[in-house]
Every structure is written in structure tokens, then in C-alpha cells.
Write a protein that holds these residues in place. Structure first.
Motif, short mmCIF file in Angstrom:
data_model
loop_
_atom_site.label_atom_id
_atom_site.label_comp_id
_atom_site.label_asym_id
_atom_site.label_seq_id
_atom_site.Cartn_x
_atom_site.Cartn_y
_atom_site.Cartn_z
N THR A 35 0.83 -1.21 0.00
CA THR A 35 0.00 0.00 0.00
C THR A 35 0.86 1.26 0.00
OG1 THR A 35 -0.25 -0.18 2.42
CG2 THR A 35 -2.03 -1.06 1.06
N GLN A 36 2.00 1.21 0.70
CA GLN A 36 2.92 2.35 0.63
C GLN A 36 3.46 2.54 -0.79
OE1 GLN A 36 5.95 3.15 3.45
NE2 GLN A 36 4.82 2.35 5.19
N TYR A 41 4.16 5.78 -5.05
CA TYR A 41 4.75 5.71 -6.39
C TYR A 41 3.74 5.28 -7.46
CZ TYR A 41 9.19 6.08 -3.93
OH TYR A 41 10.23 6.52 -3.15
N GLY A 42 2.49 5.18 -7.11
CA GLY A 42 1.49 4.79 -8.10
C GLY A 42 1.75 3.39 -8.63
N MET A 245 -3.43 -5.05 -3.76
CA MET A 245 -3.03 -4.07 -2.74
C MET A 245 -2.36 -2.85 -3.38
SD MET A 245 -1.34 -6.53 0.13
CE MET A 245 -2.13 -8.02 0.73
N VAL A 246 -1.41 -3.12 -4.29
CA VAL A 246 -0.70 -2.02 -4.95
C VAL A 246 -1.65 -1.20 -5.81
CG1 VAL A 246 1.13 -1.43 -6.59
CG2 VAL A 246 1.50 -3.26 -4.95
N LEU A 247 -2.49 -1.87 -6.58
CA LEU A 247 -3.39 -1.17 -7.48
C LEU A 247 -4.45 -0.38 -6.72
CD1 LEU A 247 -3.93 -3.85 -10.28
CD2 LEU A 247 -2.29 -1.96 -10.21
N ALA A 252 -6.69 4.67 -5.48
CA ALA A 252 -7.55 5.34 -4.49
C ALA A 252 -6.80 6.18 -3.46
CB ALA A 252 -8.39 4.29 -3.74
N LEU A 253 -5.49 5.93 -3.30
CA LEU A 253 -4.79 6.58 -2.18
C LEU A 253 -3.78 7.63 -2.62
CD1 LEU A 253 -4.12 3.50 0.13
CD2 LEU A 253 -6.16 4.91 -0.06
N GLY A 254 -3.58 7.79 -3.91
CA GLY A 254 -2.64 8.80 -4.38
C GLY A 254 -3.04 10.19 -3.89
#
Length: 399
Positions: A35-36, A41-42, A245-247, A252-254
């Protein structure tokens, strides 16, 4: 005449060991690092998830193969080949890895309980440790098959918890494909990539899977085919969850300044995607912490018994590996930062598991006619080399 459905049920009944190992690939350390990576870093580090999952698939198959062919776990094979002093030192580094593993998993469970029920982190850590001990008791008393079913059920809960958000905020396919191109963006991205690798190719399950396969099937080369399917299905599921998790974080978190902590990620997910998705995220995190810490403790017992021929009672083992996490929580350290740091520690433990695995599976005197083909050994050696090179670069760039 046996129907196709009966054959499928029979084969499905042989699956399980790899799904227990796969829990290690979707533990709270993965949640923190993935998630970080997405939030900061998208799509940049999507390739790390894909590469690490592909590496893990081969590694886990080789580990299971060792158990099936030799009838011994990887730690037992090492004990037979290492002098006593070296064996003790080797166990010490493996034990450090086990402690780092447990630290991440207990902290993740504590954070999830805090999110869901408002419990203090210290109390949440103690509850996580107690529940994981109960899960281990299932393996001790009801046998490995029952334990495999329980852990697989939790794995499915984890999958739902982390994949659900992608149906609300689908990623952009072009950016996902772009993220598959290997590259970094400064030292911080390298550190995070090392943490992601440590959270995915985890050393303790390299040791554990050899014992899981051996204990389920004994020394039976005839089960290598079903083991390939077991590993393939388990790693596809784990890889999908890690990628999700990354996507999820990338879409959504950028731009969320508080996405550097797991509770901040939960809040940001709720703000961006709604309370329902945030609830599923928290439930997935809790299932991840509970399942992975029980599997981690199981792995530690396999390593100690294999290398030192010492059995430690379940409760004593659980308390010993739980204490560092409880101390971190009691001291009020930032749990998410401790999670990410633990994954970097894990990445340094990987070569100690990978190099012996590659060497032993390439020896005909150990594996007989099931010895690795030269191409398999070359790929496995390349994986070990990449991991070691990344760790050396990490040490140079961060000192």
C-alpha cells in the motif's frame, strides 16, 4: 467408472500445503509495503510484485520437491551437512528472521483490531497472539489437513478483503502495463522494493514448505505433479491479492498524506471508496495477521527441530516469538514503520534459505532422478543472485 467430478474432488483433496505457505505472501508486511508503494509511487513498482510472485512460485515448488523426494525438510538436510558451530549460527539467523516475521504479523493483527473495535494496540497484539496459538493447536491436535483447511479459509477471506476495492475503483490497464517495466525512482523506492521482496519471497516458508509437503505425502515423487498444481494455484491467488493491494493504493490513495500507516490507509480507503470497502479491508488485514502469525510460528518450530533436533512446547515457542512484538507495542513505536523495517530484515534472510535450496536440488546425490534440470538451476540461481544483489545495493545506498 470414475467421473470427471470425482477425479476433480480427489485432486482438490490433495491441495493444501502450498496454500498454507501462501499465507506468508499476503501477511500484514505485504499490506504495509504494497500500500505504501502504490500510494507513494502509483504503478511504478507493479513489476516488483509480479517478479517477486514469479520467483516465489519456483522457490516454493523446489522447497516442496525437497520434502517429497528426500523425505526430509530443508533444515534437516542442512543439519546433516553443517558442522555444529555453523549449524547453531545458521539457526540463530533463521530465528531472527522468524522473530521479524512474527513482529510484522502480530502488529498487523493489532492494528486491524484497533481499526475494527477500537482496542489499544497492546491488547490487540496479545489477542492476536492468543488466537494464533489456538490456530496452531488445531494443527497439533486435529492434524495437518484440518489446519490446511482453516488456513485456506482465512486466505479466501484475505482475498475478498483486498480485492473488493478494485471493483469500486478499477485500475487503468495502460498504467498497469507500464508498471510492469522494471525501474526505480530514487533510493526510497529501492528500499521499498527490497521490503516488498522480503514480504513476498519469505525465508521462513522456504524452510516450512519442505516439511508441509513431506508431512502430507511422505517421500513420494509421484506427488510432484499435484504439487505443481498446488503451488501454481496458491501463488496465483497470493499474487492477485498482492497486486490488488498495490493497485488499490495507486488508484484510491494517491495524494493522501496519511496513507503511510495502515490505519491511515484504512481511513483513506473509506474516504475514497466507502465504508463497506474499508470494512472489508480491515477484516482482510485481521485475517492476514491471525493466519500468518500461526504459520510463522509453525515455521520457526520446523527450523529449530530440523537444525537443532530440539522440540519446544507450543506455548513456550509462541511466547518467545510474540514478546518482541509486544515490547514494540508497549514502547509506543510506530507500528507501520516497524512493519516495513521487519520486511527489510526478512529480505536479508532470503539468501540463507535460497542458496542451500538451489544447491541441494541441483545435486543428484540428494535428489536422484528428480534433480533439477540445468535450466531450472540456472533460473533459481539467478533469482538468488538478484535477491543478494538487491540487498547489497540496499546496504550501500542506505548507509
Amino acid at each position: 467408472m470414475v467421473s470427471i467430478a470425482d477425479r476433480l474432488r480427489e485432486r482438490a483433496g490433495l491441495l493444501g500445503p502450498a496454500f498454507v505457505a501462501a499465507i506468508a505472501y499476503v501477511d500484514p508486511g505485504n499490506v504495509a509495503t504494497n500500500t505504501q508503494a502504490g500510494a507513494k509511487y502509483g504503478y511504478l513498482l507493479v513489476w516488483v510484485v509480479a517478479a517477486a510472485n514469479a520467483m516465489a512460485g519456483l522457490v516454493q515448488y523446489l522447497s516442496a520437491k525437497v520434502g517429497l523426494v528426500t523425505g526430509r525438510s530443508l533444515p534437516e538436510l542442512l543439519r546433516e551437512r553443517l558442522p555444529r558451530g555453523t549449524r547453531v549460527l545458521y539457526w540463530a539467523q533463521a530465528e531472527l528472521v522468524a522473530v521479524a516475521t512474527d513482529l510484522a504479523e502480530v502488529l498487523g493483527g493489532a492494528i486491524a483490531l484497533s481499526i475494527l473495535f477500537g482496542l489499544p494496540l497492546l491488547l490487540g497484539g496479545i489477542i492476536t497472539g492468543a488466537v494464533s496459538t489456538a490456530l496452531l493447536a488445531v494443527q497439533n491436535r486435529a492434524g495437518q489437513s484440518r489446519f490446511e483447511r482453516v488456513i485456506t479459509g482465512l486466505l479466501l477471506v484475505i482475498a475478498v478483503g483486498f480485492v473488493a476495492g478494485l471493483f469500486v475503483a478499477p485500475p487503468e490497464p495502460a498504467k498497469v502495463l507500464e508498471g510492469l517495466v522494471p525501474r526505480f525512482d530514487g533510493v526510497d523506492s529501492l528500499v521499498l522494493a527490497a521490503g516488498m521482496l522480503g514480504a513476498t519471497v519469505m525465508p521462513h516458508v522456504v524452510y516450512l514448505h519442505s516439511a508441509l509437503a513431506r508431512d502430507r505425502f511422505g517421500a513420494d515423487k509421484g506427488k510432484l505433479g499435484v504439487t505443481k498444481a498446488d503451488v501454481g494455484l496458491a501463488m496465483v491467488l497470493a499474487g492477485t491479492v498482492n497486486l490488488a493491494m498495490v493497485l488499490l493504493a495507486a488508484t484510491a490513495l494517491g495524494g493522501h498524506t496519511d496513507a503511510s500507516s495502515l490505519d491511515g490507509v484504512h481511513t483513506a480507503v473509506g474516504d475514497a471508496l466507502g465504508a463497506g470497502v474499508a470494512l472489508l479491508f480491515a477484516v482482510g488485514l485481521l485475517a492476514s495477521g491471525l493466519a500468518s502469525t500461526s504459520v510463522g510460528c509453525y515455521a520457526g518450530a520446523v527450523v529449530m527441530e530440523g537444525l537443532l533436533r530440539k522440540r519446544v512446547p507450543l506455548l513456550a515457542r509462541r511466547v518467545a516469538t510474540l514478546l518482541p512484538a509486544i515490547v514494540v507495542l508497549a514502547l509506543g513505536a510506530d507500528p507501520t514503520k516497524a512493519l516495513v523495517a521487519s520486511q527489510v530484515v526478512l529480505s536479508f534472510g532470503i539468501p540463507f534459505a535460497l542458496v542451500p535450496l538451489v544447491v541441494l536440488t541441483a545435486k543428484r546425490t540428494v535428489m536422484g532422478d528428480a534433480v533439477n534440470r540445468p535450466g531450472t538451476t540456472a533460473v533459481a540461481g539467478l533469482i538468488a543472485g538478484v535477491v543478494i544483489a538487491l540487498n547489497v545495493a540496499l546496504a550501500i545506498l542506505t548507509t
